[in-house]
Write a protein that holds these residues in place. Structure first.
Motif, PDB file in Angstrom:
ATOM      1  N   SER A 152       1.943   5.015  44.902  1.00  0.00           N
ATOM      2  CA  SER A 152       1.836   4.014  43.839  1.00  0.00           C
ATOM      3  C   SER A 152       3.011   4.023  42.877  1.00  0.00           C
ATOM      4  O   SER A 152       3.228   3.048  42.159  1.00  0.00           O
ATOM      5  N   THR A 164      -6.876   2.030  54.128  1.00  0.00           N
ATOM      6  CA  THR A 164      -5.957   2.351  53.027  1.00  0.00           C
ATOM      7  C   THR A 164      -6.433   1.849  51.672  1.00  0.00           C
ATOM      8  O   THR A 164      -6.264   2.533  50.660  1.00  0.00           O
ATOM      9  N   SER A 165      -7.035   0.665  51.618  1.00  0.00           N
ATOM     10  CA  SER A 165      -7.266  -0.001  50.334  1.00  0.00           C
ATOM     11  C   SER A 165      -8.738  -0.270  50.073  1.00  0.00           C
ATOM     12  O   SER A 165      -9.555  -0.379  50.996  1.00  0.00           O
ATOM     13  N   SER A 213      -6.749  -2.310  45.660  1.00  0.00           N
ATOM     14  CA  SER A 213      -6.237  -1.098  45.011  1.00  0.00           C
ATOM     15  C   SER A 213      -6.263   0.074  45.990  1.00  0.00           C
ATOM     16  O   SER A 213      -6.927   0.036  47.022  1.00  0.00           O
ATOM     17  N   ALA A 214      -5.528   1.129  45.646  1.00  0.00           N
ATOM     18  CA  ALA A 214      -5.441   2.297  46.522  1.00  0.00           C
ATOM     19  C   ALA A 214      -6.801   2.983  46.632  1.00  0.00           C
ATOM     20  O   ALA A 214      -7.500   3.175  45.634  1.00  0.00           O
ATOM     21  N   TYR A 251      -5.895   9.098  46.862  1.00  0.00           N
ATOM     22  CA  TYR A 251      -4.949   9.590  45.868  1.00  0.00           C
ATOM     23  C   TYR A 251      -4.512  11.007  46.210  1.00  0.00           C
ATOM     24  O   TYR A 251      -5.329  11.837  46.628  1.00  0.00           O
ATOM     25  N   ARG A 299      -0.450   3.497  48.552  1.00  0.00           N
ATOM     26  CA  ARG A 299      -0.474   2.033  48.571  1.00  0.00           C
ATOM     27  C   ARG A 299      -0.401   1.462  49.976  1.00  0.00           C
ATOM     28  O   ARG A 299      -0.978   0.400  50.265  1.00  0.00           O
TER      29      ARG A 299
END
Length: 743
Positions: free
Chosen positions: A66, A105-106, A111-112, A115, A284
Motif C-alpha cells: 500500500s 487479494t481485495s 481495499s487490501a 496486511y 494491494r
C-alpha cells in the motif's frame, strides 16, 4: 475431510537472487548470502543462515504494498499476514502462500484484504558511524538548491571548511538538487543516526499535514525521495512516494517513539496517531514478473523468518499448523498424535515458538485471539497432566500435542474438530480411530507421513483418502544419494563405505550406522529382524549394534568417536548419547531403529544400514530421512549380502533409485498386498479383493468410485437398486462397515 499429506512436513521460501536480505551490515543480495552468515529476524534479533538452496528458475510474482513498495518471490513463498482492516487491529495473523494471497487479494470495496506487519528497527553497520553528523548532513540535503546555502542556515565558516571535503568525498559537493541522495554510510548506521538524518531533512523540507498525524517531505531528487522512504521504513514507519510535476512528495508516518522534528515550531504541530492505528502495510496487488533464478534460505531461529526488500517481513511454518489454526479459528480444537515423546515434545516446542503470543491464551502477555497449546504424554507429572486434561475438556486449550496418552479413555475434548496423525505408519487402525472417536461429531483427519504404508496407498486408490503431496524439500534440507553395497559379491565396496564415513567425519560431519539387532543377552537372534521375503534360510543372525560398534572402533573407524544407542538403554543414558551426538561430540552413532523418527541432527550427513534387506521399505525410507537435514548433501548406503537376482536385493535397488515415498509404497504394495481395507489387517496376504489388484486395476477402481459416488448422491438408500442394496448388506456386516470410517 480425510487427507493424507505425503512428504516432509515443512515448507521452504524462494526469492529471486537479486532480491535483498537484511543482515547486521545492511542489505545483501539473496544470491550473495552463504551458510553461516548473520541475518536479521523480524523481532530485531540476529540469527545464522543454516542452509542455502538454489532452486533454478521459477515463476516469480511481485507483491505490491500500500505504500508503493514491493517484494518479489515465488508462488509457494509463505507470508504471515493480518486479515481484515489491518490498520485497525483486524483478526489474528495467519500464514498464507503467495498463491493464496493473489487469488484473494481485495475486499469487496477494493481495499487490501491482507496486511504485512512491520519489522522491529535495528542498528545496521559497524560502530564507526557516518563521516558527518547525521542531523547536520540532513539539513544540507534538504536545504535548497545551492550548496552555498549551507552557510545561511546552520553552520559557520569553521564547520563549513570541515564539511565541504567530506561532501566531496561522498560525491555530493556541487550536485544539483535533482541529483542528491543518501549515501550508504548514512543508511547502514544506528537507529539513532538514521533518525537524526531524517529529522534534519524534515526540519528543512518537511511539512505537517492539517490533521497533525502525518508529515510530508518534498524533494526535487527522485533518488533522495526514495532514500527518505527507505529510512522511514527502517524505523518501522510508513512512507509513500508520490511524483509531482516539479518534485517528489514523500508521505511519512512514524511510530510515536521516533519524533520527526527537532525544530520546536514544527514539533508542536504534530498530533498523536489514533489508538490502534498500526504500521502494517496492505497488499494491494500481486503481479506476475516472469521466470527468474531463485533461492531458498533456512534461518536458524524459532521464527524461521527474516527481513527482505523494503523491510518486509516474511515467514515460514508447518503445513499441519496451518490446518490446526484454521480449526481453532472456527471455534474447534485440534489434536496432533505423535509416535514418541521426543517427537511430541519437538512438535510442541516448534508450534509454541511459531505462534508466539498467539499460543499464550489465558496467560499474561497473550493477545485477545490467543489459544492455549498443551502437551500430553505418559511421563508427565500428575499435576501437569490434570491441568492439561482440564484445559482440553473446558476448551481452554485449542491445540493439544501428545503421544498414545491422547487415546486414553479419561482424555475428553470440548469440541474436537481436527485430528493430525504424524508418522501415521507407526499407529494401528484402532489407535487412530480411538482419537477420532473423542469428537462430538467425526472430526476432520489429516495423516502425515514420508512413506505411506501399503494399506494407506490402497485406501487412496479406493478414494477414501484425498492426497496432498509436498514434492519439494523444506528449506534447510539437501538431497540424499542412496546406493546398494553388495558386501558378499564385492567386499571392497564395504571397505569403501567405511572410507566414505571417515571422509564425512574429516569434513566436519557425522554419521549413523544402523543395525537390526542390539546384541545383548536379552536379544535372541532368532527373534531379531525379519526373514528375507523369499524365505531363504538365514546363514547367520542379523548384525548387532554392540558387536558392530566394537568392530568399527577397533577396525575401519579406529580413532573416531563411536557411541551406541538402542531401545533398552536407560532413558537418561539415551538422552545423554543423543545430546552428545547433537552437540557434535560423537562422530559415529551405531544404533537400532530407535533413531527412525524424532531425531534431527542437521550435521549428520551419512548413514550406513547394515543388513538392509532385514528392514521394510518404509523403515529404510524413514531411516535415511535422518541424514541430509542440513545444507550438506546426504548419503545413505544399504549394505546387504543378498544375491543380485533375489527379491530382497530388487527391493533395495528400488529404494536406492527413488526418494518418492508414494512410489516406494506402491512397490511395497505389489510385494505385501494392501491388507483388508474393511478390517484390522494392515499387512500381509489378507485382502478383500478377489478379482482386482489395486495397482494393476487402479483406473477401474477410480471409475467405480466415481460411479458409486454418483449413485449414492442421487439415491442414498439405493431404493431404486434393490439388487445392489442386497449385495452390500451381504458384504458389510456392522464391524466391517465401521472400519470404512476407521481407516
Amino acid at each position: 475431510m480425510h487427507r493424507l499429506l505425503q512428504g516432509e512436513v515443512g515448507s521452504g521460501k524462494a526469492q529471486p537472487l537479486d532480491s535483498l536480505v537484511l543482515t547486521p551490515a545492511g542489505f545483501r543480495r539473496m544470491g550473495d548470502v552463504a551458510v553461516g552468515d548473520e541475518i536479521v529476524v523480524p523481532d530485531g534479533e540476529i540469527a545464522l543462515i543454516d542452509g542455502v538452496f538454489p532452486q533454478g528458475e521459477r515463476d516469480v510474482w511481485r507483491l505490491v504494498l500500500s505504500d508503493g513498495s514491493s517484494v518479489e518471490c515465488d508462488d509457494e513463498h509463505l507470508w504471515i499476514v493480518g486479515a481484515g482492516r489491518g490498520r485497525h487491529g483486524g483478526q489474528a495473523p495467519r500464514v498464507m502462500t503467495t498463491r493464496d494471497i493473489r487469488l484473494d487479494t481485495s475486499e469487496a470495496d477494493g481495499s487490501a484484504k491482507w496486511y504485512i506487519p512491520a519489522a522491529t528497527p535495528v542498528d545496521i553497520g559497524d560502530d564507526s558511524g557516518p563521516p558527518l553528523d547525521p542531523y547536520l548532513f540532513g539539513l544540507f540535503l534538504g536545504d535548497g538548491p545551492s550548496p552555498d546555502d549551507i552557510r545561511l542556515t546552520t553552520i559557520g565558516p569553521g564547520t563549513r571548511d570541515a564539511v565541504i571535503p567530506a561532501l566531496r568525498e561522498l560525491n555530493l559537493w556541487g550536485l544539483p538538487a535533482r541529483g542528491r541522495f543518501v549515501p550508504d554510510e548514512f543508511k547502514n548506521t544506528s537507529v539513532k543516526n538514521r533518525l537524526a538524518l531524517l529529522q534534519g531533512l524534515l526540519d528543512t523540507d518537511g511539512t505537517v499535514h492539517a490533521d497533525g498525524t502525518s508529515v510530508s517531505f518534498r524533494s526535487a531528487s527522485p533518488r533522495l525521495a526514495h532514500d527518505v522512504a527507505w529510512i522511514v521504513r527502517s524505523l518501522g514507519g510508513l512512507a509513500r512516494v508520490s511524483p509531482k510535476p516539479a518534485a517528489f512528495d514523500v508521505h511519512v508516518s512514524l511510530p510515536a517513539r521516533y519524533p520527526p522534528f527537532r525544530l520546536t515550531r514544527k514539533a508542536n504541530l504534530v498530533r498523536p496517531r489514533p489508538e490502534g492505528d498500526t504500521f502494517r502495510r496492505g497488499i494491494r496487488a500481486v503481479e506476475y514478473v516472469g521466470r527468474k533464478p531463485v533461492q531458498c534460505i533456512s534461518v536458524a531461529h524459532p521464527s524461521r523468518a527474516y527481513v527482505t526488500d523494503n523491510f518486509t517481513v516474511t515467514h515460514n511454518t508447518m503445513v499441519a499448523l496451518r490446518a490446526m489454526l484454521a480449526v481453532v479459528d472456527a471455534g474447534g480444537q485440534a489434536a496432533m498424535l505423535a509416535p514418541t515423546e521426543v517427537l511430541a515434545q519437538q512438535h510442541h516446542r516448534s508450534v509454541v515458538e511459531m505462534m508466539g503470543n498467539l499460543a499464550e491464551g489465558g496467560m499474561l502477555g497473550g493477545v485477545e485471539d490467543a489459544t492455549k497449546v498443551v502437551l500430553l504424554t505418559g511421563s508427565m507429572g500428575a499435576a501437569g497432566r490434570r491441568q492439561a486434561l482440564l484445559d482440553l475438556v473446558t476448551g481452554e486449550a485449542g491445540i493439544v500435542i501428545g503421544t498414545h496418552a491422547l487415546i486414553e479413555d479419561k482424555v475428553q475434548f470440548h469440541d474436537l474438530g481436527l485430528v493430525v496423525v504424524d508418522e501415521q505408519h507407526r499407529f494401528g487402525v484402532e489407535q487412530r480411530d480411538a482419537l477420532r472417536g473423542k469428537g462430538k461429531q467425526p472430526p476432520h483427519l489429516l495423516v502425515m507421513t514420508a512413506t505411506p504404508i501399503p494399506r494407506t496407498v490402497a485406501m487412496t486408490v479406493f478414494g477414501d483418502l484425498e492426497t496432498s503431496v509436498l514434492d519439494q524439500l523444506p528449506a534447510g534440507r539437501s538431497p540424499i544419494a542412496s546406493h546398494v553395497v553388495p558386501a558378499a559379491d564385492k567386499p571392497h565396496f564395504l571397505a569403501r563405505a567405511w572410507d566414505r564415513v571417515r571422509e564425512e567425519v574429516e569434513g566436519g560431519h557425522q554419521a549413523y550406522v544402523v543395525c537390526p539387532r542390539i546384541g545383548d543377552e536379552e536379544d535372541a537372534p532368532g527373534k531379531a529382524g525379519k526373514k528375507a521375503p523369499e524365505g531363504e534360510a538365514e546363514k547367520r543372525p542379523p548384525l548387532a549394534v554392540l558387536e558392530v560398534a566394537d568392530q568399527l572402533a577397533r577396525g575401519p573407524l579406529q580413532g573416531l568417536r563411536v557411541e551406541v544407542l538402542h531401545g533398552r538403554m536407560p532413558p537418561d543414558d539415551k538422552d545423554a548419547v543423543m545430546r552428545r551426538f547433537a552437540a557434535g561430540d560423537t562422530d559415529v552413532l551405531v544404533a537400532t531403529t530407535v533413531i527412525e523418527v524424532g531425531v534431527n541432527v542437521p550435521n549428520a550427513t551419512a548413514m550406513v544400514i547394515m543388513d538392509a534387506d532385514r528392514f521394510g521399505v518404509s523403515q529404510l525410507h524413514q531411516l535415511r530421512g535422518r541424514v541430509g537435514r542440513g545444507s550438506a548433501p546426504g548419503l545413505c548406503l544399504l549394505v546387504t549380502e543378498m544375491p543380485e537376482a533375489s527379491p530382497a536385493r530388487q527391493r533395495l535397488d528400488a529404494v536406492a533409485a527413488t526418494l518418492d515415498g508414494f512410489e516406494l509404497s506402491r512397490i511395497d504394495l505389489e510385494q505385501r498386498r494392501e491388507g483388508d481395507v474393511l478390517g484390522q489387517a494392515q499387512s500381509g496376504a489378507r485382502t478383500s479383493l478377489r478379482v482386482l489388484a489395486v495397482i494393476e486395476d487402479e483406473e477401474i477402481i477410480a471409475e467405480a468410485r466415481e460411479e458409486a459416488a454418483a449413485i449414492v448422491a442421487s439415491d442414498p438408500e439405493l431404493t431404486g437398486l434393490p439388487g445392489l442394496r442386497t449385495a452390500l448388506d451381504a458384504l458389510l456386516d456392522e464391524e466391517r462397515e465401521q472400519y470404512l470410517e476407521k481407516g
